[in-house]
Design an enzyme around this catalytic site. Structure first.
Site, PDB file in Angstrom:
ATOM      1  CE  LYS A 257      -4.187  -1.827   2.195  1.00 16.56           C
ATOM      2  NZ  LYS A 257      -3.781  -3.223   2.351  1.00 16.56           N
TER       3      LYS A 257
ATOM      4  CD  GLU B  34      -4.677   5.919   4.959  1.00 16.61           C
ATOM      5  OE1 GLU B  34      -3.887   5.947   4.001  1.00 16.61           O
ATOM      6  OE2 GLU B  34      -5.804   5.402   4.894  1.00 16.61           O
TER       7      GLU B  34
ATOM      8  CG  HIS C 209     -11.131  -0.805  10.348  1.00 14.62           C
ATOM      9  ND1 HIS C 209     -11.468   0.524  10.260  1.00 14.62           N
ATOM     10  CD2 HIS C 209     -10.486  -0.949  11.540  1.00 14.62           C
ATOM     11  CE1 HIS C 209     -11.022   1.167  11.329  1.00 14.62           C
ATOM     12  NE2 HIS C 209     -10.434   0.304  12.120  1.00 14.62           N
TER      13      HIS C 209
ATOM     14  NE  ARG D  28      -8.618  -9.228  -2.700  1.00 11.44           N
ATOM     15  CZ  ARG D  28      -9.672  -8.678  -2.124  1.00 11.44           C
ATOM     16  NH1 ARG D  28     -10.881  -8.887  -2.638  1.00 11.44           N
ATOM     17  NH2 ARG D  28      -9.578  -7.913  -1.053  1.00 11.44           N
TER      18      ARG D  28
END
Length: 652
Positions: free
Chosen positions: A116, A191, A226, A285
């Protein structure tokens, strides 16, 4: 030309891919762990190869064993599904090196998005909006709250929200350990955290000849831990902001073009209420929530994956989006207990009153050309066991309708009528969400449950009526075909007594059966009773209660809701008793950390142990202030549900 495909996955996604493969004339191969040997996806494959062991690291994550199985079974292609090895560039390359067709994107594209941290740099260079990355060392008070994220994976694993700077080191350590266990890479980053953002994603499909489709967007904002719970297409937010869709699609196509993407993929964004959005990640995917895109476009995304992998051209433009589709993920879990996963045998699983066709597919009552349409992609059927080794999702239930309100209404009604016995599920929570005024108004940000709570409590009167129905069904079953409940006396003496437990609540029932009918305290009267169906009049309203009786469990379904009751025995088995203050394992799992020692003083709610089970980390906390008098486990130890982990005694 492909002839046979091995699906390197399990459960509902394996069945989903098999369904399309069969329609294309391909034979199918399954791989399975020891625990999954009797699961439906194994029986539906034309051939199956066992991967000895149960843990994912020993089975579905062993790429070399999966490829060996494909070659042994004569497969000429491998489809990874989602999760497990689906975004592992090394596995994709190994499949190609073995002479097999990889039903997925190019290896380089997987590698580019595999981290990421690196993916965000690539996207920023391509002109895609991103949230600035923060290294843990540079996080300041002004940056809070921040989200700690695993660089190598998703699905909510290795993610922590941090609101206090003092908590950051510990949360980074915990997130890194969880990421290492789940993905084999403990790298994490931070972040800025948007507590009430909107999770919007764009479905990408690209061929080998330069055509890139932005097939449509989905909104997946309602999440727990999440992880997505409710998904829909199109997005209510994007529908409200006219210019947003074109900007999203442009950014998604730029992201795909920047890495030479081929096949099905998803570009995920976090948006605010004003329509500003930021790149989160690209999933190389098929997504769990792909059915809502299929239902609104008429596409079979798995069929397109096969076509693109064999060199087919896509038409210049994708089909338009029509109507609205909503998907809910039906999990074996207890939302009221911090979403604790459940294990056990699924005694009965049916929607619209019928068992599902193999692989789920559309429920028979839907009817060709009718709407709303309902589709169920399920990994279980009657008798399937939910084990502690894998994700607790049982099925995805999807409804399409011409408009969003109709889709929500039909989906909530179908879930209410469903028969799901044997394991506790989040079904009532899903119905509550679909009927919530905020959801119906399109106010579906990622803080939905924080704002509105978890409305799944069953009322006392519903429990009492369900318990009475269970008792009367049991009585009717013991008498036989006479249809007079047991307990009837010409000269009544003592009332009949039954007690049931629902979670931490015990419901006691007393009733008499006299010449004048049922005598019970309160507002209920007996209309009819049989072993599987009891009709009661409650507050002057007649209702039918359908009763399923199993070993140690009674499940009661009615228009008031579904209740699972555990009969309370009149005499307690001394061998089942435990010491006061005992901490019991809520599920089978592995002890991954122990934070205390015998003799330590502990406070109520203090975390003492951590278990890993069903893709989640679970904290075991002190039930009261006291001293840890016993510790019966150590890190790395496997435990069964109900095992005593530790004992907290009174303070000296």
């Amino acid at each position: 030309m492909l002839t046979s495909v091995l699906v390197a996955n399990r459960g509902e996604i394996a069945r989903r891919i098999f369904r399309t493969a069969r329609s294309l004339g391909l034979s199918t191969v399954a791989v399975h762990s020891t625990a999954d040997a009797a699961m439906p996806f194994v029986g539906e494959a034309d051939a199956a190869v066992q991967l000895p062991g149960n843990a994912p690291a020993d089975t579905y994550l062993r790429g070399e064993l999966v490829i060996e199985a494909a070659l042994k079974a004569g497969a000429d292609a491998v489809h990874p599904g989602y999760g497990f090895l689906s975004e592992n560039a090394g596995f994709a390359q190994a499949v190609i090196d073995a002479g097999l067709t990889w039903i997925g994107p190019p290896v380089d594209a997987i590698s580019s998005m595999g981290s990421k941290i690196e993916a965000k740099k690539l996207m920023a260079a391509a002109g895609v909006p991103v949230l600035a990355e923060l290294t843990p060392a540079e996080v300041s008070v002004d940056d809070l709250p921040v989200l700690v994220k695993a660089s190598a994976g998703g699905g909510g694993r290795g993610m922590r929200v941090v609101s206090r700077l003092a908590d950051l080191p510990g949360e980074i350590e915990a997130a890194s350990a969880e990421a290492l266990s789940a993905f084999g890479d403990g790298t994490v980053f931070c972040e800025r955290y948007l507590a009430a953002g909107r999770h919007i994603e764009v479905q990408i499909m690209a061929d080998q000849h330069g055509t890139i489709w932005a097939v449509g967007e989905r909104e997946c904002s309602i999440q727990r831990r999440h992880q997505k719970v409710v998904e829909e297409a199109p997005s209510p937010l994007v529908e409200r902001i006219p210019s947003m869709r074109a900007e999203l699609f442009d950014a998604a196509r730029k992201a795909a073009a920047a890495i030479g993407y081929v096949g099905a993929g998803t570009v995920e964004f976090l948006a605010d209420e004003g329509g500003a959005f930021y790149f989160l990640e690209m999933n190389t995917r098929l997504q769990v929530e792909h059915p809502v895109t299929e239902e609104t476009t008429g596409l079979d995304l798995v069929e397109l994956q096969f076509a693109v992998a064999t060199g087919a051209h896509l038409p210049p433009k994708p089909p338009p989006t029509v109507g609205h589709a909503i998907e809910v993920r039906l999990y074996a879990e207890d939302p009221a207990q911090d979403w604790q996963p459940q294990t056990g045998v699924v005694r009965r699983f049916a929607l619209s009153g019928k068992k599902l066709a193999p692989g789920g597919e559309n429920v028979p009552e839907s009817g060709a050309g009718r709407w709303p349409r309902m589709r169920v992609d399920s990994g279980v059927e009657d008798g399937s066991e939910v084990s502690p080794y894998y994700d607790a999702m049982l099925a995805k239930v999807i409804v399409w309708a011409p408009d969003r309100t109709s889709a929500a209404r039909r989906l909530s009604a179908e879930l209410t009528r469903a028969t799901i016995h044997g394991v506790q599920t989040n079904r009532d929570l899903l119905v509550w969400v679909l009927r919530h005024p905020a959801f119906l108004a399109g106010e579906t940000d990622t803080a939905f449950f924080e704002k509105h709570g978890v409305g799944v409590a069953v009322g006392a009167e519903v429990l009492r009526a369900s318990a009475l129905a269970a008792a009367l069904a049991d009585a009717a079953g013991r008498v036989g075909p006479v249809r007079v409940p047991a307990g009837w006396r010409n000269v009544p003496s003592q009332p009949q007594r039954n007690a049931y437990r629902v979670g931490d609540v015990t419901v006691a029932i007393e009733y008499r059966l006299t010449r004048d009918g049922l005598v019970v305290d309160g507002n209920m009267a007996l209309v009819d009773s049989a072993p599987e169906r009891v009709v009661l009049e409650v507050d002057g309203v007649r209702r039918a209660f359908h009763v399923g009786t199993y070993d140690g469990l009674v499940c009661v379904d009615s228009s008031l809701g579904s209740v699972a009751l555990t009969p309370v025995e009149r005499f307690t088995d001394p061998s089942q008793q435990v010491s006061p203050g005992s901490l019991l394992a809520p599920m089978p799992g592995t002890v991954i950390r122990v934070g205390v020692q015998v003799g330590d003083e502990v406070k109520q709610g203090q975390p003492l142990l951590w278990l890993e089970a069903m893709k989640m980390e679970h904290t075991i906390s002190a039930p009261a202030d006291g001293v840890l008098s016993e510790l019966r486990v150590e890190a790395g130890q496997q435990v069964e549900v109900g095992a005593v982990l530790a004992v907290v005694g009174e303070e000296a």
